[in-house]
Write a protein that holds these residues in place. Sequence first.
Motif, PDB file in Angstrom:
ATOM      1  N   UNK A 282    -167.228 -52.365 -73.739  1.00 17.16           N
ATOM      2  CA  UNK A 282    -165.897 -51.410 -72.288  1.00 17.16           C
ATOM      3  C   UNK A 282    -165.437 -52.582 -71.433  1.00 17.16           C
ATOM      4  N   UNK A 283    -163.961 -52.334 -71.847  1.00 18.25           N
ATOM      5  CA  UNK A 283    -162.692 -52.671 -70.759  1.00 18.25           C
ATOM      6  C   UNK A 283    -161.461 -52.108 -70.868  1.00 18.25           C
ATOM      7  N   UNK A 284    -160.337 -52.477 -69.839  1.00 18.21           N
ATOM      8  CA  UNK A 284    -159.768 -52.187 -69.565  1.00 18.21           C
ATOM      9  C   UNK A 284    -159.073 -51.899 -70.420  1.00 18.21           C
ATOM     10  N   UNK A 285    -157.331 -51.718 -70.769  1.00 17.93           N
ATOM     11  CA  UNK A 285    -156.516 -51.756 -71.400  1.00 17.93           C
ATOM     12  C   UNK A 285    -155.352 -53.122 -70.890  1.00 17.93           C
ATOM     13  N   UNK A 286    -155.854 -53.956 -69.404  1.00 19.06           N
ATOM     14  CA  UNK A 286    -155.218 -55.013 -69.354  1.00 19.06           C
ATOM     15  C   UNK A 286    -156.008 -56.315 -70.348  1.00 19.06           C
ATOM     16  N   UNK A 287    -157.275 -56.400 -70.787  1.00 19.70           N
ATOM     17  CA  UNK A 287    -157.906 -57.331 -71.000  1.00 19.70           C
ATOM     18  C   UNK A 287    -157.205 -57.380 -72.667  1.00 19.70           C
ATOM     19  N   UNK A 288    -156.829 -56.621 -73.247  1.00 22.28           N
ATOM     20  CA  UNK A 288    -155.112 -56.712 -74.205  1.00 22.28           C
ATOM     21  C   UNK A 288    -154.461 -57.923 -74.486  1.00 22.28           C
ATOM     22  N   UNK A 361    -142.565 -54.036 -69.251  1.00 23.81           N
ATOM     23  CA  UNK A 361    -143.648 -53.768 -68.767  1.00 23.81           C
ATOM     24  C   UNK A 361    -144.723 -54.006 -70.418  1.00 23.81           C
ATOM     25  N   UNK A 362    -143.966 -53.410 -71.200  1.00 24.57           N
ATOM     26  CA  UNK A 362    -144.410 -53.196 -72.151  1.00 24.57           C
ATOM     27  C   UNK A 362    -144.284 -54.760 -73.376  1.00 24.57           C
ATOM     28  N   UNK A 363    -143.379 -55.280 -73.058  1.00 25.33           N
ATOM     29  CA  UNK A 363    -143.022 -56.673 -73.471  1.00 25.33           C
ATOM     30  C   UNK A 363    -144.193 -57.782 -73.339  1.00 25.33           C
ATOM     31  N   UNK A 372    -144.477 -44.006 -74.637  1.00 24.29           N
ATOM     32  CA  UNK A 372    -144.112 -42.972 -75.199  1.00 24.29           C
ATOM     33  C   UNK A 372    -144.242 -43.809 -76.702  1.00 24.29           C
ATOM     34  N   UNK A 373    -143.521 -43.769 -77.953  1.00 25.33           N
ATOM     35  CA  UNK A 373    -142.810 -44.570 -79.755  1.00 25.33           C
ATOM     36  C   UNK A 373    -142.796 -45.921 -79.384  1.00 25.33           C
ATOM     37  N   UNK A 374    -141.448 -45.702 -78.401  1.00 24.24           N
ATOM     38  CA  UNK A 374    -140.888 -47.054 -78.571  1.00 24.24           C
ATOM     39  C   UNK A 374    -142.107 -47.741 -77.132  1.00 24.24           C
ATOM     40  N   UNK A 375    -142.657 -47.427 -76.424  1.00 27.50           N
ATOM     41  CA  UNK A 375    -143.409 -48.369 -75.444  1.00 27.50           C
ATOM     42  C   UNK A 375    -144.384 -49.056 -77.091  1.00 27.50           C
ATOM     43  N   UNK A 376    -144.608 -48.270 -76.924  1.00 28.23           N
ATOM     44  CA  UNK A 376    -146.386 -49.321 -78.347  1.00 28.23           C
ATOM     45  C   UNK A 376    -145.698 -49.585 -79.869  1.00 28.23           C
ATOM     46  N   UNK A 377    -144.544 -49.491 -79.849  1.00 28.80           N
ATOM     47  CA  UNK A 377    -144.504 -50.377 -80.957  1.00 28.80           C
ATOM     48  C   UNK A 377    -144.594 -51.704 -80.197  1.00 28.80           C
ATOM     49  N   UNK A 378    -143.097 -52.053 -78.730  1.00 36.49           N
ATOM     50  CA  UNK A 378    -142.842 -52.718 -78.435  1.00 36.49           C
ATOM     51  C   UNK A 378    -144.301 -53.627 -77.898  1.00 36.49           C
ATOM     52  N   UNK A 379    -145.542 -52.810 -76.985  1.00 36.87           N
ATOM     53  CA  UNK A 379    -146.516 -53.483 -76.587  1.00 36.87           C
ATOM     54  C   UNK A 379    -147.398 -54.035 -78.138  1.00 36.87           C
ATOM     55  N   UNK A 388    -153.217 -52.453 -85.874  1.00 31.95           N
ATOM     56  CA  UNK A 388    -153.782 -51.456 -86.473  1.00 31.95           C
ATOM     57  C   UNK A 388    -153.851 -50.142 -85.856  1.00 31.95           C
ATOM     58  N   UNK A 389    -153.240 -49.627 -86.647  1.00 36.36           N
ATOM     59  CA  UNK A 389    -153.163 -48.158 -86.402  1.00 36.36           C
ATOM     60  C   UNK A 389    -154.455 -47.363 -85.380  1.00 36.36           C
ATOM     61  N   UNK A 390    -155.951 -47.463 -85.541  1.00 38.19           N
ATOM     62  CA  UNK A 390    -157.533 -47.572 -84.981  1.00 38.19           C
ATOM     63  C   UNK A 390    -156.946 -47.759 -83.128  1.00 38.19           C
ATOM     64  N   UNK A 391    -156.832 -48.983 -83.159  1.00 37.32           N
ATOM     65  CA  UNK A 391    -156.027 -49.138 -81.580  1.00 37.32           C
ATOM     66  C   UNK A 391    -155.094 -48.522 -80.923  1.00 37.32           C
ATOM     67  N   UNK A 392    -154.365 -48.921 -82.224  1.00 38.74           N
ATOM     68  CA  UNK A 392    -153.014 -47.749 -81.769  1.00 38.74           C
ATOM     69  C   UNK A 392    -152.724 -46.788 -80.652  1.00 38.74           C
ATOM     70  N   UNK A 393    -153.654 -45.729 -81.150  1.00 38.64           N
ATOM     71  CA  UNK A 393    -154.235 -44.555 -81.212  1.00 38.64           C
ATOM     72  C   UNK A 393    -155.360 -45.129 -79.748  1.00 38.64           C
TER      73      UNK A 393
END
Length: 450
Positions: A282-288, A361-363, A372-379, A388-393
């Motif tokens: 378990x960790x914050x999304x910053x780790x990605x 920031x997503x870049x 939103x969807x555009x931000x998610x796509x870039x991230x 994978x979709x599970x990670x995006x969700x």
Amino acid sequence: MNVKTVTKALAVTTAGIMLLAGCGGGGSSKQASSGSDGFDSKAKTAITFAGWSLDMTPEFKTLANGFHKAHPNVTVNVKQYSADDYDKQLTADISSGAQPDVFPIKNMLKYVTYSDSQGLADISDIAKGYQGNKHIDLNGYEHNGKYFALPYRSDTWVLFYNKDMFKKAGVEEPNAKWTWDDYTKAAKELKEKLPAAGYDANSVYPMYMHNWQSVVQSFALAQCGKSADSTFLKADFSYMEPFYKRALEWQKDKYTIDWNTSFTNKVQYQAQFGTQKAAMMPMGTWYAATLVSQQQSGEAEKFSWGMAPAPQNPDKKLPKTPITFGSPTSLAVSSKATGQKLAAAKEFVKWASGQGGALELAKLSTTPAYIDDKVTEIFFSPEGMASDQASKDAWSKHDMKMEAPVATATDTINSLLKDTHSSIMTGAKSPSDGLKEATQNVKDQGVLDE
């Protein structure tokens, strides 16, 4: 959500805590398309913007450059502070009247103290532009009917897991319906099967639980099903007990490095997961972003990984949307700024906390507050990022609660609970005794409502 104001305010012992916070908006169909009141996009203007560790933390210059590109007549000059002494240095600048026009609030623990200092510009006009906007969460920012800051990034906690280790061990991957009991069951399976899959039983663990208090306490607060007003801010910490019992069981069964080892040896969570010493963490999304970078540089081993929602409280009905916790980083405007400089500063925060700043920031693989969807796509576009979709969700669809409630008493309570955490995790006190002692210690401080 209105910020709770504790009637017995904490005494501020350090002279000069006078500011931090204020601003909003940006880039949504729900948001006004016009600029901030009085902002003249044609006027040559320069504003200052605080940041820290600029060589290692590119988000500040990226936001400054991105806003300048959108508004060529406004120059944003970034002023560097120490990452470790940021609040102390900024407080000193505020006391002397030398504070930047825009500055981040690193976390929300001191938000009420700063807001009550009279040093923050009221940016409620910008916040109103986000009403009804599903892409950003302003929970916790309304204080005494006003908004003094808005989030520009927001790291929430998810479950990182090593897909290769799960596959080799023949264990089913985490999913959105997992509770902490499912997490424990998977850990038991991994412990039994990883050695046969070629992993060293003496150095590889099913999970890694870092030594921060939030890993237990903030999950408990977020998932206990009760409000912080009736628990944390009343010094009733009994809701943490089942979470501590699970954490101690994980240590006893050697599903994770024990707390003493982790704390004493200063174990780095990046290395623990990145060198495949733990299958789940378990960790914050910053780790990605860190993991992608370290796998590219060779600091981390190459393996397939993913993100799943944080496991849920097994003692409560499974929620429709996974509940987790997070810690937004916010932007504030100096109340000393006036005229075109004030208007430009507010417009910068409006842009930075909206889609414009979020895309920049997503870049960088940095999680923005606006998603939103555009931000998610870039991230998720960089090579090596879990795609994978599970990670995006897991990254974008969750019910985020504050790491700790935004209130005057929070800083003191949180400090006392840090001691409680170490006493329980080292076995010096049982969860029940440790939490009861914490309740008494908080009451002795005199910071609670009568």
